[in-house]
Design a protein around this motif. Structure first.
Motif, PDB file in Angstrom:
ATOM      1  N   LEU A  44     -13.367 -13.790   0.748  1.00 24.80           N
ATOM      2  CA  LEU A  44     -13.429 -13.397  -0.662  1.00 24.80           C
ATOM      3  C   LEU A  44     -14.212 -12.089  -0.819  1.00 24.80           C
ATOM      4  O   LEU A  44     -13.736 -11.139  -1.456  1.00 24.80           O
ATOM      5  CB  LEU A  44     -14.069 -14.510  -1.495  1.00 24.80           C
ATOM      6  N   ILE A  45     -15.371 -12.026  -0.196  1.00 24.43           N
ATOM      7  CA  ILE A  45     -16.186 -10.815  -0.301  1.00 24.43           C
ATOM      8  C   ILE A  45     -15.437  -9.611   0.258  1.00 24.43           C
ATOM      9  O   ILE A  45     -15.419  -8.535  -0.336  1.00 24.43           O
ATOM     10  CB  ILE A  45     -17.535 -11.022   0.437  1.00 24.43           C
ATOM     11  N   ARG A  46     -14.772  -9.818   1.392  1.00 23.63           N
ATOM     12  CA  ARG A  46     -14.094  -8.696   2.047  1.00 23.63           C
ATOM     13  C   ARG A  46     -12.798  -8.285   1.349  1.00 23.63           C
ATOM     14  O   ARG A  46     -12.339  -7.152   1.529  1.00 23.63           O
ATOM     15  CB  ARG A  46     -13.848  -9.030   3.513  1.00 23.63           C
ATOM     16  N   CYS A  47     -12.199  -9.187   0.596  1.00 27.23           N
ATOM     17  CA  CYS A  47     -11.009  -8.809  -0.178  1.00 27.23           C
ATOM     18  C   CYS A  47     -11.395  -7.905  -1.363  1.00 27.23           C
ATOM     19  O   CYS A  47     -10.566  -7.133  -1.845  1.00 27.23           O
ATOM     20  CB  CYS A  47     -10.280 -10.046  -0.710  1.00 27.23           C
ATOM     21  N   ILE A  48     -12.638  -8.013  -1.820  1.00 23.46           N
ATOM     22  CA  ILE A  48     -13.041  -7.208  -2.972  1.00 23.46           C
ATOM     23  C   ILE A  48     -13.064  -5.726  -2.598  1.00 23.46           C
ATOM     24  O   ILE A  48     -12.517  -4.890  -3.319  1.00 23.46           O
ATOM     25  CB  ILE A  48     -14.400  -7.682  -3.523  1.00 23.46           C
ATOM     26  N   ASN A  49     -13.668  -5.390  -1.469  1.00 24.83           N
ATOM     27  CA  ASN A  49     -13.660  -3.969  -1.080  1.00 24.83           C
ATOM     28  C   ASN A  49     -12.559  -3.643  -0.067  1.00 24.83           C
ATOM     29  O   ASN A  49     -12.530  -2.556   0.499  1.00 24.83           O
ATOM     30  CB  ASN A  49     -15.040  -3.512  -0.582  1.00 24.83           C
ATOM     31  N   ARG A  50     -11.682  -4.622   0.134  1.00 28.23           N
ATOM     32  CA  ARG A  50     -10.499  -4.449   0.980  1.00 28.23           C
ATOM     33  C   ARG A  50     -10.818  -4.133   2.437  1.00 28.23           C
ATOM     34  O   ARG A  50     -10.067  -3.426   3.101  1.00 28.23           O
ATOM     35  CB  ARG A  50      -9.542  -3.416   0.374  1.00 28.23           C
ATOM     36  N   LEU A  51     -11.938  -4.685   2.913  1.00 30.23           N
ATOM     37  CA  LEU A  51     -12.121  -4.724   4.361  1.00 30.23           C
ATOM     38  C   LEU A  51     -11.085  -5.708   4.898  1.00 30.23           C
ATOM     39  O   LEU A  51     -10.646  -5.613   6.034  1.00 30.23           O
ATOM     40  CB  LEU A  51     -13.531  -5.192   4.724  1.00 30.23           C
ATOM     41  N   VAL A  52     -10.725  -6.678   4.071  1.00 27.56           N
ATOM     42  CA  VAL A  52      -9.571  -7.551   4.318  1.00 27.56           C
ATOM     43  C   VAL A  52      -8.580  -7.262   3.197  1.00 27.56           C
ATOM     44  O   VAL A  52      -8.964  -7.201   2.034  1.00 27.56           O
ATOM     45  CB  VAL A  52      -9.995  -9.038   4.303  1.00 27.56           C
ATOM     46  N   GLU A  53      -7.296  -7.062   3.533  1.00 22.61           N
ATOM     47  CA  GLU A  53      -6.287  -6.787   2.500  1.00 22.61           C
ATOM     48  C   GLU A  53      -5.833  -8.095   1.852  1.00 22.61           C
ATOM     49  O   GLU A  53      -5.335  -8.988   2.545  1.00 22.61           O
ATOM     50  CB  GLU A  53      -5.070  -6.092   3.117  1.00 22.61           C
ATOM     51  N   PRO A  54      -6.000  -8.222   0.536  1.00 20.87           N
ATOM     52  CA  PRO A  54      -5.505  -9.427  -0.138  1.00 20.87           C
ATOM     53  C   PRO A  54      -3.988  -9.528   0.013  1.00 20.87           C
ATOM     54  O   PRO A  54      -3.298  -8.510   0.101  1.00 20.87           O
ATOM     55  CB  PRO A  54      -5.858  -9.195  -1.603  1.00 20.87           C
ATOM     56  N   THR A  55      -3.481 -10.752   0.036  1.00 17.99           N
ATOM     57  CA  THR A  55      -2.037 -10.967   0.105  1.00 17.99           C
ATOM     58  C   THR A  55      -1.399 -10.760  -1.266  1.00 17.99           C
ATOM     59  O   THR A  55      -0.343 -10.155  -1.391  1.00 17.99           O
ATOM     60  CB  THR A  55      -1.740 -12.399   0.620  1.00 17.99           C
ATOM     61  N   SER A  56      -2.074 -11.271  -2.315  1.00 19.00           N
ATOM     62  CA  SER A  56      -1.596 -11.029  -3.675  1.00 19.00           C
ATOM     63  C   SER A  56      -2.741 -11.236  -4.656  1.00 19.00           C
ATOM     64  O   SER A  56      -3.835 -11.660  -4.274  1.00 19.00           O
ATOM     65  CB  SER A  56      -0.426 -11.957  -4.024  1.00 19.00           C
ATOM     66  N   GLY A  57      -2.470 -10.907  -5.913  1.00 20.33           N
ATOM     67  CA  GLY A  57      -3.504 -11.005  -6.938  1.00 20.33           C
ATOM     68  C   GLY A  57      -4.165  -9.657  -7.157  1.00 20.33           C
ATOM     69  O   GLY A  57      -3.795  -8.676  -6.521  1.00 20.33           O
ATOM     70  N   SER A  58      -5.121  -9.621  -8.089  1.00 26.88           N
ATOM     71  CA  SER A  58      -5.755  -8.343  -8.377  1.00 26.88           C
ATOM     72  C   SER A  58      -7.269  -8.450  -8.369  1.00 26.88           C
ATOM     73  O   SER A  58      -7.844  -9.529  -8.547  1.00 26.88           O
ATOM     74  CB  SER A  58      -5.267  -7.793  -9.726  1.00 26.88           C
ATOM     75  N   VAL A  59      -7.881  -7.307  -8.105  1.00 29.45           N
ATOM     76  CA  VAL A  59      -9.336  -7.169  -8.096  1.00 29.45           C
ATOM     77  C   VAL A  59      -9.666  -6.035  -9.059  1.00 29.45           C
ATOM     78  O   VAL A  59      -9.488  -4.862  -8.725  1.00 29.45           O
ATOM     79  CB  VAL A  59      -9.860  -6.822  -6.682  1.00 29.45           C
TER      80      VAL A  59
END
Ligand code: ADP
Ligand code: ADP
Length: 237
Positions: A44-59
């Protein structure tokens, strides 16, 4: 200030780490993210700054959807998010001062700057931050001479010198003893209050969360199962 909408992450391995998570963080709010290992906190933390790419949804950070940004715009927006890591992620053979300054310039900019002089205003701010965390006398020491607690203080200064709007904090105390852990959590929460900073602190130690934050998010199997006061938590949550 930060709004996650149906944020989903499915890793290539098929692991559903986040399942349509919705979360609102008002500006200035510090919240703790708790949950068992594998719950999706780090994702979750890493999806916020896109160190991990989210699969879908928005930040949404303010009115910018971070998931829609190209590389250059993302780099710019990342300057508004400071990150603090479990293992500190300092450059061992650089000094405390240099590690703090690297937060100001970004990693690439920092290496370029070694051939020039640092702006005096950045050096002054670095000294102010180091003074605030009690490390000003260590400014010229190499990072590898520091204890774990001291390293994390440097990590905090490096994140704050960015002057971020949001702090992303991933298990800041997992490598520290209990007393140092309390000191570091207190310091992070005090600094957020002083600066009106919002923070998401991923922490597996529920007792620490209860000591220092007003809002706790419980995550389990990639879903929010608790959102509220730390006092409402039962030991098995
Ligand atoms: P933690 O539970 O402290 O977040 P882990 O030991 O689960 O850490 O993971 C360590 C590293 O391995 C992290 O970078 C994480 O993203 C990655 N990781 C965790 N689980 C998997 C997995 N099933 N496949 C690949 N990488 C993983
Ligand atoms: P936590 O931080 O709560 O321990 P994580 O976000 O590290 O949880 O992991 C959530 C889930 O995603 C776990 O099932 C983990 O195995 C999986 N996972 C994490 N990182 C990776 C990765 N890089 N590749 C594949 N699966 C991963």
């Amino acid at each position: 200030m930060l709004k996650l909408q149906k944020l989903t992450k499915t890793y290539k391995t098929g692991d559903q780490a986040l399942k349509a998570v919705d979360l609102d963080v008002p500006s200035g709010q510090v919240l703790a993210l708790i949950g068992p290992s594998g719950a999706g906190k780090s994702t979750l933390i890493r999806c916020i700054n896109r160190l991990v790419e989210p699969t879908s949804g928005s930040v949404m950070l303010g009115d910018v959807d971070l998931t829609k940004l190209g590389a250059a715009a993302l780099r710019r927006e990342r300057r508004r998010m400071g990150m603090i890591f479990q293992e500190y992620a300092l450059v061992e053979r650089l000094t405390v001062m240099e590690n703090v300054l690297s937060g100001r310039l970004g990693y690439v900019g920092f290496w370029r700057s070694l051939t020039r002089r640092y702006p005096q205003s950045d050096v002054d701010e670095a000294f102010r931050l180091l003074d605030r965390v009690g490390l000003v006398h260590m400014a010229d020491k190499r990072a590898d001479e520091l204890s774990g607690g001291q390293r994390q203080r440097v990590g905090i200064c490096r994140a704050l010198i960015q002057n971020p709007a949001l702090l992303l904090v991933d298990e800041p105390t997992a490598s520290l003893d209990p007393k140092t852990s309390r000191q570091i959590m207190r310091l992070i929460c005090e600094l957020c209050a002083e600066r009106g900073l919002a923070a998401i602190i991923n922490i597996h130690d529920v007792a620490l969360a209860q000591m220092f934050v007003q809002r706790v998010i419980g995550l389990r199997f990639g879903e929010i199962v608790y959102d509220g006061s730390p006092n409402g938590l039962t030991p098995d949550k």
